[in-house]
Motif scaffolding. Structure first.
Motif, mmCIF file in Angstrom:
data_model
loop_
_atom_site.group_PDB
_atom_site.id
_atom_site.type_symbol
_atom_site.label_atom_id
_atom_site.label_comp_id
_atom_site.label_asym_id
_atom_site.label_seq_id
_atom_site.Cartn_x
_atom_site.Cartn_y
_atom_site.Cartn_z
ATOM 1 N N TRP A 177 6.826 63.096 -0.718
ATOM 2 C CA TRP A 177 6.555 63.215 -2.153
ATOM 3 C C TRP A 177 7.799 63.647 -2.922
ATOM 4 N N SER A 178 8.655 64.442 -2.290
ATOM 5 C CA SER A 178 9.919 64.824 -2.947
ATOM 6 C C SER A 178 10.790 63.593 -3.152
ATOM 7 N N ASP A 179 10.864 62.749 -2.146
ATOM 8 C CA ASP A 179 11.652 61.516 -2.244
ATOM 9 C C ASP A 179 11.085 60.590 -3.324
ATOM 10 N N ARG A 180 9.760 60.480 -3.362
ATOM 11 C CA ARG A 180 9.135 59.612 -4.369
ATOM 12 C C ARG A 180 9.397 60.135 -5.773
ATOM 13 N N PHE A 181 9.362 61.457 -5.936
ATOM 14 C CA PHE A 181 9.620 61.985 -7.276
ATOM 15 C C PHE A 181 11.043 61.662 -7.718
ATOM 16 N N ARG A 182 11.996 61.900 -6.840
ATOM 17 C CA ARG A 182 13.396 61.656 -7.222
ATOM 18 C C ARG A 182 13.621 60.193 -7.605
ATOM 19 N N LYS A 183 12.951 59.288 -6.923
ATOM 20 C CA LYS A 183 13.112 57.857 -7.234
ATOM 21 C C LYS A 183 12.415 57.473 -8.532
ATOM 22 N N PHE A 192 12.200 69.200 -11.074
ATOM 23 C CA PHE A 192 11.306 69.737 -10.040
ATOM 24 C C PHE A 192 12.059 70.278 -8.824
ATOM 25 N N GLU A 193 13.374 70.429 -8.902
ATOM 26 C CA GLU A 193 14.143 70.814 -7.716
ATOM 27 C C GLU A 193 13.742 72.191 -7.195
ATOM 28 N N ALA A 194 13.488 73.138 -8.100
ATOM 29 C CA ALA A 194 13.099 74.482 -7.660
ATOM 30 C C ALA A 194 11.742 74.445 -6.952
ATOM 31 N N GLY A 306 -0.557 70.547 -4.157
ATOM 32 C CA GLY A 306 -1.466 69.616 -4.825
ATOM 33 C C GLY A 306 -1.022 69.300 -6.243
ATOM 34 N N LEU A 307 -0.577 70.328 -6.966
ATOM 35 C CA LEU A 307 -0.098 70.111 -8.338
ATOM 36 C C LEU A 307 1.190 69.296 -8.353
ATOM 37 N N PHE A 308 2.082 69.572 -7.409
ATOM 38 C CA PHE A 308 3.333 68.799 -7.335
ATOM 39 C C PHE A 308 3.028 67.342 -7.010
ATOM 40 N N ARG A 309 2.165 67.115 -6.047
ATOM 41 C CA ARG A 309 1.819 65.735 -5.687
ATOM 42 C C ARG A 309 1.200 64.996 -6.878
ATOM 43 N N ASN A 339 5.945 67.259 -17.095
ATOM 44 C CA ASN A 339 6.702 68.455 -17.488
ATOM 45 C C ASN A 339 5.822 69.700 -17.469
ATOM 46 N N TYR A 340 4.573 69.565 -17.938
ATOM 47 C CA TYR A 340 3.673 70.714 -17.901
ATOM 48 C C TYR A 340 3.411 71.146 -16.456
ATOM 49 N N LEU A 341 3.176 70.188 -15.573
ATOM 50 C CA LEU A 341 2.874 70.531 -14.180
ATOM 51 C C LEU A 341 4.056 71.212 -13.503
ATOM 52 N N GLU A 342 5.283 70.855 -13.889
ATOM 53 C CA GLU A 342 6.444 71.557 -13.336
ATOM 54 C C GLU A 342 6.404 73.035 -13.742
ATOM 55 N N LYS A 343 6.117 73.288 -15.016
ATOM 56 C CA LYS A 343 6.042 74.687 -15.492
ATOM 57 C C LYS A 343 4.911 75.439 -14.795
ATOM 58 N N ARG A 344 3.792 74.766 -14.600
ATOM 59 C CA ARG A 344 2.660 75.431 -13.930
ATOM 60 C C ARG A 344 3.021 75.779 -12.483
ATOM 61 N N CYS A 345 3.651 74.849 -11.790
ATOM 62 C CA CYS A 345 4.090 75.119 -10.413
ATOM 63 C C CYS A 345 5.065 76.296 -10.387
ATOM 64 N N GLN A 346 6.005 76.303 -11.313
ATOM 65 C CA GLN A 346 7.006 77.376 -11.342
ATOM 66 C C GLN A 346 6.337 78.737 -11.587
ATOM 67 N N ARG A 347 5.326 78.763 -12.458
ATOM 68 C CA ARG A 347 4.639 80.013 -12.731
ATOM 69 C C ARG A 347 3.868 80.502 -11.495
ATOM 70 N N LEU A 348 3.184 79.590 -10.840
ATOM 71 C CA LEU A 348 2.423 79.968 -9.640
ATOM 72 C C LEU A 348 3.348 80.437 -8.527
ATOM 73 N N ILE A 349 4.513 79.816 -8.433
ATOM 74 C CA ILE A 349 5.514 80.248 -7.433
ATOM 75 C C ILE A 349 5.963 81.678 -7.748
ATOM 76 N N SER A 350 6.216 81.960 -9.021
ATOM 77 C CA SER A 350 6.669 83.300 -9.397
ATOM 78 C C SER A 350 5.611 84.363 -9.138
ATOM 79 N N GLU A 351 4.341 83.966 -9.145
ATOM 80 C CA GLU A 351 3.231 84.902 -8.929
ATOM 81 C C GLU A 351 2.823 84.999 -7.461
ATOM 82 N N SER A 352 3.320 84.081 -6.635
ATOM 83 C CA SER A 352 2.887 84.016 -5.247
ATOM 84 C C SER A 352 3.475 85.138 -4.388
#
Length: 354
Positions: A177-183, A192-194, A306-309, A339-352
């Motif tokens: 999924w990381s490869d697919r996003f970059r492409k 989404f690198e972080a 799941g959110l990243f995918r 863009n919203y999902l990137e921010k949501r992932c980043q927030r959940l990571i910071s809270e994890s």
């Protein structure tokens, strides 16, 4: 009785060759007469799904989207064969009527299956579909139960054990999924690198190797019109494989938007998980683990995955719109959603606590 899910008029530019469909159907199903009436199902942003009716005989035709598509995506032949193998051990799979790999017919692979006449819950309950809070909870649990049932299928007995690639499923998903996003990234969407780095660093071992759906949600479930608690069908098996059940649950929770979620997330809601009586995401995880016996001390990784995918899937569709390969206006705001999902992932990571 609540209205049975119906197709609507075909979107401009996505029409089928009626004569070609008619010729194929009459060869595949002896006894069909007259001209087919063809409509299109409005849901979904990926494969194109049509209702093909010959009087009272009703079928569903599935084909890939128009425009340039990822090489490994939208494999109609694989989806149909998975369904054929799974049907004897998981009765909620619709019967396959015919499979076509002759591109002279419609210019692509496609298949035809039986139409399950039932209720499909999309963004909101239908107008005449009213359930009490207790009944909504009962429905919710029944739908989760069918995912548990799927994860209990004996893949080897069904002849599906070779569908996956063995151990290392979690690792393959994060890398793939990381490869697919970059492409698929466009200039107006974050990198989404972080998020990808965090997922790569926090990967757990696979908890099991089971049959997974990979897109299990309410609008892929068909309910009995005479008993809306009863599930009579599960649709959209395109991404089914052998993999980790908690990754499958994480995928489902990406769509599970609850009543107290923030506004931008509510905009993405495609199923009625906000209704009183619906379980929260935490309650879904707890119930699933209790019923299935699978365990994770911390579900953060699977939720963020799941959110990243979902963001990658949205971005792949947006890429086609951004580059003019599809003109479907539904996809115009998909870049904002990514863009919203990137921010949501980043927030959940910071809270994890992982």
């Amino acid at each position: 009785m609540t209205q049975i899910d119906q197709a609507v008029e075909i979107r401009e530019g996505e029409e089928l060759d009626v004569a070609a469909v008619d010729q194929f159907m009459k060869q595949a199903v002896p006894g069909l007469e007259g001209e087919p009436a063809i409509k299109q199902y409005p849901g979904g942003a990926s494969n194109l799904t049509y209702q093909v009716d010959y009087g009272d005989n009703s079928y569903v035709l599935r084909r890939p989207p128009l425009g340039k598509i990822a090489k490994s995506a939208h494999d109609m032949l694989r989806e149909a064969r998975v369904m054929e193998a799974l049907k004897p051990v998981y009765p909620y799979v619709p019967n396959i009527v015919a499979i076509c790999d002759d591109h002279d017919v419609l210019g692509c692979d496609f298949y035809v299956m039986e139409r399950l006449k039932g209720i499909i819950l999309r963004q909101d309950f239908p107008k005449d579909f009213e359930l009490s809070e207790a009944d909504t909870r009962k429905l919710c649990l029944n739908v989760i139960d069918k995912l548990v049932d799927l994860h209990e299928v004996d893949a080897k007995a069904a002849g599906l054990d070779k569908l996956g690639k063995g151990a290392g499923y979690v690792q393959r998903q994060i890398g793939g999924w990381s490869d697919r996003f970059r492409k698929a990234r466009t200039d107006d969407v974050g990198d989404f690198e972080a998020v990808m780095s965090w997922l790569n660093d926090k990967m757990p071992e696979d908890v099991a190797q089971v049959v997974i759906h990979n897109d299990y949600r309410f609008d892929n479930v068909v309910l009995n019109p005479d008993n809306p608690f009863g599930v009579i069908g599960v649709l959209d098996w395109e991404m089914a494989t052998i993999g980790d059940p908690l990754m499958d649950l994480g995928n489902s929770l990406a769509y599970w938007i609850q009543a107290d979620d923030e506004g931008p997330f509510q905009i993405l809601r495609r199923q009625p998980t906000h209704r009183p009586g619906m379980l929260t995401r935490k309650e879904v995880v707890d119930y699933y683990m209790e019923k299935s016996g699978f365990r994770a001390d911390n579900f953060d990784f699977y939720e963020i995955y799941g959110l990243f995918r979902l963001a990658v899937i949205i971005q792949q569709i947006y890429y086609r719109y951004y580059h003019g390969q599809t003109k479907d206006k539904r996809f115009a705001a998909f870049g904002h959603a990514a863009n919203y999902l990137e921010k949501r992932c980043q927030r959940l990571i910071s809270e994890s606590s992982l």
